[in-house]
Scaffold this motif. Sequence first.
Motif, PDB file in Angstrom:
ATOM      1  N   THR A   1       0.834  -1.208   0.000  1.00  0.00           N
ATOM      2  CA  THR A   1       0.000   0.000   0.000  1.00  0.00           C
ATOM      3  C   THR A   1       0.863   1.250   0.000  1.00  0.00           C
ATOM      4  N   MET A   2       1.993   1.203   0.695  1.00  0.00           N
ATOM      5  CA  MET A   2       2.937   2.324   0.654  1.00  0.00           C
ATOM      6  C   MET A   2       3.438   2.543  -0.764  1.00  0.00           C
ATOM      7  N   ASP A   3       3.789   1.465  -1.446  1.00  0.00           N
ATOM      8  CA  ASP A   3       4.273   1.597  -2.822  1.00  0.00           C
ATOM      9  C   ASP A   3       3.205   2.221  -3.716  1.00  0.00           C
ATOM     10  N   ALA A   4       1.929   1.818  -3.517  1.00  0.00           N
ATOM     11  CA  ALA A   4       0.858   2.392  -4.322  1.00  0.00           C
ATOM     12  C   ALA A   4       0.703   3.876  -4.042  1.00  0.00           C
ATOM     13  N   PHE A   5       0.817   4.273  -2.772  1.00  0.00           N
ATOM     14  CA  PHE A   5       0.696   5.695  -2.423  1.00  0.00           C
ATOM     15  C   PHE A   5       1.870   6.492  -2.985  1.00  0.00           C
ATOM     16  N   VAL A   6       3.048   5.870  -2.976  1.00  0.00           N
ATOM     17  CA  VAL A   6       4.226   6.558  -3.513  1.00  0.00           C
ATOM     18  C   VAL A   6       4.043   6.838  -4.998  1.00  0.00           C
ATOM     19  N   VAL A   7       3.501   5.858  -5.722  1.00  0.00           N
ATOM     20  CA  VAL A   7       3.302   6.039  -7.164  1.00  0.00           C
ATOM     21  C   VAL A   7       2.329   7.165  -7.442  1.00  0.00           C
ATOM     22  N   ILE A   8       1.297   7.295  -6.592  1.00  0.00           N
ATOM     23  CA  ILE A   8       0.252   8.279  -6.843  1.00  0.00           C
ATOM     24  C   ILE A   8       0.659   9.682  -6.398  1.00  0.00           C
ATOM     25  N   ALA A   9       1.221   9.793  -5.187  1.00  0.00           N
ATOM     26  CA  ALA A   9       1.333  11.110  -4.562  1.00  0.00           C
ATOM     27  C   ALA A   9       2.736  11.580  -4.274  1.00  0.00           C
ATOM     28  N   ILE A  10       3.733  10.760  -4.397  1.00  0.00           N
ATOM     29  CA  ILE A  10       5.080  11.143  -3.991  1.00  0.00           C
ATOM     30  C   ILE A  10       6.036  10.901  -5.143  1.00  0.00           C
ATOM     31  N   SER A  11       7.019  11.798  -5.255  1.00  0.00           N
ATOM     32  CA  SER A  11       7.989  11.632  -6.330  1.00  0.00           C
ATOM     33  C   SER A  11       8.884  10.426  -6.048  1.00  0.00           C
ATOM     34  N   ALA A  12       9.438   9.888  -7.110  1.00  0.00           N
ATOM     35  CA  ALA A  12      10.256   8.672  -6.978  1.00  0.00           C
ATOM     36  C   ALA A  12      11.478   8.906  -6.101  1.00  0.00           C
ATOM     37  N   ARG A  13      11.973  10.145  -6.048  1.00  0.00           N
ATOM     38  CA  ARG A  13      13.164  10.423  -5.254  1.00  0.00           C
ATOM     39  C   ARG A  13      12.897  10.297  -3.757  1.00  0.00           C
TER      40      ARG A  13
ATOM     41  N   ASP B   1      12.051   6.027  -0.788  1.00  0.00           N
ATOM     42  CA  ASP B   1      12.682   5.346   0.347  1.00  0.00           C
ATOM     43  C   ASP B   1      12.497   6.134   1.641  1.00  0.00           C
ATOM     44  N   VAL B   2      12.520   7.467   1.539  1.00  0.00           N
ATOM     45  CA  VAL B   2      12.336   8.287   2.741  1.00  0.00           C
ATOM     46  C   VAL B   2      10.935   8.082   3.308  1.00  0.00           C
ATOM     47  N   PHE B   3       9.926   8.061   2.433  1.00  0.00           N
ATOM     48  CA  PHE B   3       8.548   7.866   2.891  1.00  0.00           C
ATOM     49  C   PHE B   3       8.378   6.490   3.533  1.00  0.00           C
ATOM     50  N   LYS B   4       8.914   5.455   2.903  1.00  0.00           N
ATOM     51  CA  LYS B   4       8.780   4.109   3.462  1.00  0.00           C
ATOM     52  C   LYS B   4       9.490   4.014   4.812  1.00  0.00           C
TER      53      LYS B   4
END
Length: 374
Positions: free
Chosen positions: A289-301, A304-307
């Motif tokens: 679910t974190m990966d899905a949120f990263v794809v939608i709302a957070i830049s790829a850079r 890792d920080v978000f996770k």
Amino acid sequence: MKNLLSSRLAWPVLVLVALLLANFAVNPSFFEITVRDGNLYGPVVDILRRAAPIVLIALGMTLVIATRGIDLSVGAVAALSGSWASMSIISSADRASVGVVLTAVAVALIMALVAGAWNGFLVSTLGIQPIVATLVLMVAGRGLAQIITNEKILYPDNSPAYKLIGGGYLLAVPFSILLAGAIFALTAILTRRTALGTLIEAVGINPAASRLAGIKDRQIIFLVYVFSGFCAGLAGLMLTSNSTSADPNSIGLSIELDAILAVVIGGTALTGGRFSLAGTLVGAFIIETMDAFVVIAISARSTDVFKACVVIVVCLLQSPKIQSWLRGLFTRRRPGTPTGPPRAAGSAEPAGATPTGPASGPAVNPTEQMTRTS
């Protein structure tokens, strides 16, 4: 509320719900599930399908960690089994043959079992530290996968039977979800409805004491590493089937870290002992679910920080000190409530207080006392 906060699953479930709601806030159609050609599609279905390989590997990792071990070779074993199956199918004359696919899958799973048995032999029989023993196969396994594929990327994409494992549907549901669910249910039954789970936890809590109690700890440790290898091999088949390609350098790359994170998020301690399969399942869903949120709302850079932020929040919420502090917030006394010990009904003394002074002795009749004196 106090019992809810003390539950090991409470905080991971709350974090998972928060991540799902965050995805819904960014994408209003996040929970929509559509039916196309009789099959289910949607973001939630995609999360469950992508989480299936992590669930499998995390299941094996949970049992290994419960015995105070670790298995760093699961990614390499996944690459080994996926590369072998893809190479075997491509090398055959009839790639669409079900017999060819079944043979390739069976041999790939046997190779994964042998790899798990090798780890179990090094750890349980030779007494090598688990992180060192599995590190050997972590490096050598990916090299063997490159030898099998002749350092090429394979594309077994024209084999419908092989495509079913990771990217196909059965009864309108992705087959990988059904397969991972069946393995999870079987593992839960074997570890929670039989004595196997208790034996694993006993070996993890105190290996010497379990050995003195008559438990064959070496066989238990060997068994969990073999099971971990089997789960990794099956996950490798899913990954190569879903991507319709087999690159030995990228199959299951760093998936061992996701599996360990799923186990830790689920509440199983790295020091061994008690484990939670349900917590591991929730942890795997949190990662995807974190990966899905990263794809939608957070830049790829910032991925890792978000996770890392989400993982540290979950770990902090599971800390005994943080949980004690939170329980204190919810169980704090109301203003005006007396702070002294409770008093017994009809008594001026606090309940449980030791009486002092003349009133503490037994009642004596004054006339009887005078007669004794004379």
